[in-house]
Structure formats: C-alpha cells, structure tokens
Design a protein around this motif. Structure first.
Motif, short mmCIF file in Angstrom:
data_model
loop_
_atom_site.label_atom_id
_atom_site.label_comp_id
_atom_site.label_asym_id
_atom_site.label_seq_id
_atom_site.Cartn_x
_atom_site.Cartn_y
_atom_site.Cartn_z
N LEU A 134 48.64 29.84 49.24
CA LEU A 134 49.36 31.05 48.87
C LEU A 134 50.57 30.72 48.01
CD1 LEU A 134 49.67 34.12 49.16
CD2 LEU A 134 51.01 33.69 51.24
N TYR A 135 51.28 29.67 48.38
CA TYR A 135 52.46 29.26 47.63
C TYR A 135 52.08 28.85 46.21
CZ TYR A 135 56.45 26.52 46.10
OH TYR A 135 57.49 26.01 45.38
N ARG A 177 49.40 29.64 44.50
CA ARG A 177 48.89 30.80 43.77
C ARG A 177 50.04 31.68 43.29
NH1 ARG A 177 45.28 34.68 47.14
NH2 ARG A 177 46.52 33.45 48.53
N ASP A 178 51.01 31.94 44.17
CA ASP A 178 52.17 32.75 43.79
C ASP A 178 53.00 32.05 42.71
OD1 ASP A 178 51.43 34.73 45.50
OD2 ASP A 178 52.92 34.26 47.04
N ARG A 179 53.17 30.76 42.87
CA ARG A 179 53.95 30.01 41.87
C ARG A 179 53.27 30.03 40.51
NH1 ARG A 179 58.06 25.87 42.00
NH2 ARG A 179 57.91 24.70 40.06
N GLU A 189 51.27 32.33 39.42
CA GLU A 189 51.40 33.69 38.90
C GLU A 189 52.80 33.93 38.31
OE1 GLU A 189 51.22 38.25 40.59
OE2 GLU A 189 50.18 36.67 41.68
#
Length: 109
Positions: free
Chosen positions: A31-32, A34-36, A38
C-alpha cells in the motif's frame, strides 16, 4: 493481580496492547509503495503542467508585446504626417501672429 502495575503480568499485558495498537497503525509495504508511486506520478504531472503554463504565459507576453509594438507603430505614423499635421500648421499660425503684430505696430501703413 494482573491489574497491579508492579507485576510482570500487568507489564506484559500493556506491551501486548501497545503491539496490537501499532499493528492497527502500520501500513503494508504494498500500500505504501502504491501510494508513493501515485503521489510521484501526480507530482510529475503537476510539474509538467506548471512548465506548460509558464511557457504559455511567456508566449502570451510575447504576443501582447508584439501587438503593442504594432499598435504603437500604427499610431505614431511617419515624419511626413508629423510635418504636414503639426509643424507646417504651427508655422503658419506663428507667421500670421507675427504679421498681425507687425501690422499693429506700424498702424497698417
């Protein structure tokens, strides 16, 4: 006995609660990342948009300056317009005033 702060059981229970709370706060690596990714993609897009906007503004300023220069050239005219529109009529007026002064001082004789 587990409620007594001096016992090892109480301390162990507090540690387990703390670890459980941390487990709820931790974000998975997937998740980290992927968010980073993005966020980084958004930043790249924003930087590109800002660069495009700066270039567009520079082009607009150049266009406005070119239009202002063209308008100034159209309004200023040339030397013949200045001569026939301002200098010659001014000289005629001064000459007529001078003739009137001369005629007034001599009495028309």
């Amino acid at each position: 006995m587990a409620d007594d702060p001096s016992t090892i059981a109480w301390r162990l229970q507090r540690l387990e609660e703390a670890v459980r709370d941390l487990g709820l706060r931790v974000v998975s690596v997937e998740l980290y990342t992927r968010d980073r990714a993005e966020v980084e993609r958004d930043l790249v897009e924003l930087r590109a948009a800002i660069a495009d906007e700066k270039q567009a503004r520079k082009d607009d300023v150049k266009d406005i300056r070119a239009q202002a220069d063209k308008q100034a050239e159209r309004q200023s005219g040339n030397w013949r317009q200045a001569l026939f529109g301002g200098v010659i009529p001014g000289l005629v007026v001064l000459l007529s005033v001078a003739v009137q002064i001369v005629l007034a001082t001599r009495g028309g004789k």
